[in-house]
Scaffold this active site. Structure first.
Site, PDB file in Angstrom:
ATOM      1  N   ARG A 118      -3.886  35.409 -22.739  1.00 50.00           N
ATOM      2  CA  ARG A 118      -5.946  35.044 -22.151  1.00 50.00           C
ATOM      3  C   ARG A 118      -6.777  36.229 -21.552  1.00 50.00           C
ATOM      4  NH1 ARG A 118      -8.416  36.530 -26.261  1.00 50.00           N
ATOM      5  NH2 ARG A 118      -7.340  34.833 -26.899  1.00 50.00           N
ATOM      6  N   LYS A 153     -27.840  47.357 -15.910  1.00 47.24           N
ATOM      7  CA  LYS A 153     -27.785  45.812 -17.001  1.00 47.24           C
ATOM      8  C   LYS A 153     -26.328  45.369 -17.207  1.00 47.24           C
ATOM      9  CE  LYS A 153     -32.110  46.937 -19.093  1.00 47.24           C
ATOM     10  NZ  LYS A 153     -32.841  47.091 -20.343  1.00 47.24           N
ATOM     11  N   ASP A 182     -40.295  56.185 -19.166  1.00 46.65           N
ATOM     12  CA  ASP A 182     -40.196  54.799 -20.127  1.00 46.65           C
ATOM     13  C   ASP A 182     -40.891  54.331 -21.744  1.00 46.65           C
ATOM     14  OD1 ASP A 182     -38.539  52.388 -19.800  1.00 46.65           O
ATOM     15  OD2 ASP A 182     -40.773  51.634 -19.034  1.00 46.65           O
ATOM     16  N   LYS A 184     -39.988  52.260  -9.766  1.00 45.68           N
ATOM     17  CA  LYS A 184     -39.882  51.364 -11.456  1.00 45.68           C
ATOM     18  C   LYS A 184     -41.807  50.907 -11.659  1.00 45.68           C
ATOM     19  CE  LYS A 184     -36.996  50.244 -14.056  1.00 45.68           C
ATOM     20  NZ  LYS A 184     -36.011  49.533 -14.832  1.00 45.68           N
ATOM     21  N   GLU A 232     -40.414  56.332 -13.051  1.00 47.01           N
ATOM     22  CA  GLU A 232     -40.523  55.552 -13.566  1.00 47.01           C
ATOM     23  C   GLU A 232     -41.818  55.862 -14.153  1.00 47.01           C
ATOM     24  OE1 GLU A 232     -38.720  52.232 -15.481  1.00 47.01           O
ATOM     25  OE2 GLU A 232     -41.545  51.545 -15.601  1.00 47.01           O
TER      26      GLU A 232
END
Length: 281
Positions: free
Chosen positions: A104, A139, A220, A171, A199
């Site tokens: 597994r 992410k 963006d 950002k 960004e």
């Protein structure tokens, strides 16, 4: 690939041992110990029921070897291979208890990483010929970033920054707190930072970002018409990166706007596991 698996920043032995410990608990594989003779051997084949791009196969070997150092493998496929459904990846002869105990952990890892590599290749194929380069993002699942970014490379993507300390990206929230695009970039420059990605989500942020010394602009959540305007306004002065709202239905049109890079969180965040099994041979 049967040699030791080495990735910068990844402790293979610790990963194998912690994953097995999670599955074994304190009592071990009680089922196999009860019904399988201690000296029984098992011959099995790991095969994909899906069309896949393989990733993580050396990890499967490592899981099995951790429980049976004398296991024998015939490696049929290699990481990065693009294979049709029904393809064998690995043939194994090992102690039956060890193989069933490791099964597994080995399959979960290969299924997950192969799923990422396979989805990544679909995105790479979708932008073929445009000149745009596919990037992954941060992410990723906690603790698995190095492996997941390895899988995107097997699928043909280029890794974006691995950590917060190996790249500078200003950002929208940085910009809001700093008091504007120009103020944020100038503060980063004053701190001695370089290769600064900024960004922007509107065309009017582009001139001040460039004037302040941005080294790359992340465009963006801009649709293709606005991306074309942005690329024309930037006029090759810095590389451009499109991000936000990118999927397999939209990425070709985005690539055709002339952006340098396209970053896609979905390739790690939303990739389905590949259907790979281990069967008695």
């Amino acid at each position: 690939m049967t040699e030791p698996f080495a990735l910068a920043g990844f402790d293979l032995d610790a990963f194998i041992q912690s994953t097995l410990a999670e599955d074994l608990g304190t009592g071990g594989d009680r089922t196999s110990a009860a019904v399988i003779p201690a000296d029984a051997q098992l011959h099995a084949v790991m095969a994909s029921r899906d069309e896949v791009v393989v990733a993580g196969l050396p990890l499967a070997l490592a899981f099995i070897r951790a429980l049976d150092p004398d296991a024998h493998f015939e490696v049929v496929a290699h990481d990065g291979d693009h294979l049709p459904a029904g393809s064998a990846l690995l043939r194994i002869s090992a102690n039956a208890r060890a193989l069933l105990t490791a099964e597994r952990s080995a399959l979960n890892t290969v299924q997950h990483l192969t799923g990422i590599a396979t989805l990544t290749r679909a995105y790479v194929d979708a932008i073929h010929g445009t000149g745009a380069i596919l990037l992954d993002t941060r992410k990723t699942l906690p603790g698995l970033r190095v492996l997941e970014k390895y899988a995107t490379r097997m699928g043909g993507a280029t890794n974006h920054r691995m950590r917060l300390d190996d790249g500078v990206m200003i950002k929208d929230n940085h910009i809001a707190v700093a008091g504007g695009v120009e103020a944020a970039v100038r503060a980063a420059k004053a701190a001695g930072l370089h290769d600064i990605v900024v960004e922007v989500d509107s065309l009017d942020q582009i001139p001040p970002a460039l004037a302040a010394g941005a080294d790359r602009l992340l465009l963006d959540n801009m649709g293709p018409p606005m991306l074309r305007e942005a690329v024309a306004l930037i006029a090759g002065r810095v590389p451009t990166e499109a991000s936000g709202g990118v999927n397999l239905n939209t990425i070709r049109a985005i690539a055709e706007t002339g952006v340098t890079y396209i970053s896609v969180g979905r390739i790690t965040q939303s990739a389905p596991a590949a259907d790979i099994g281990l069967d008695f041979a």
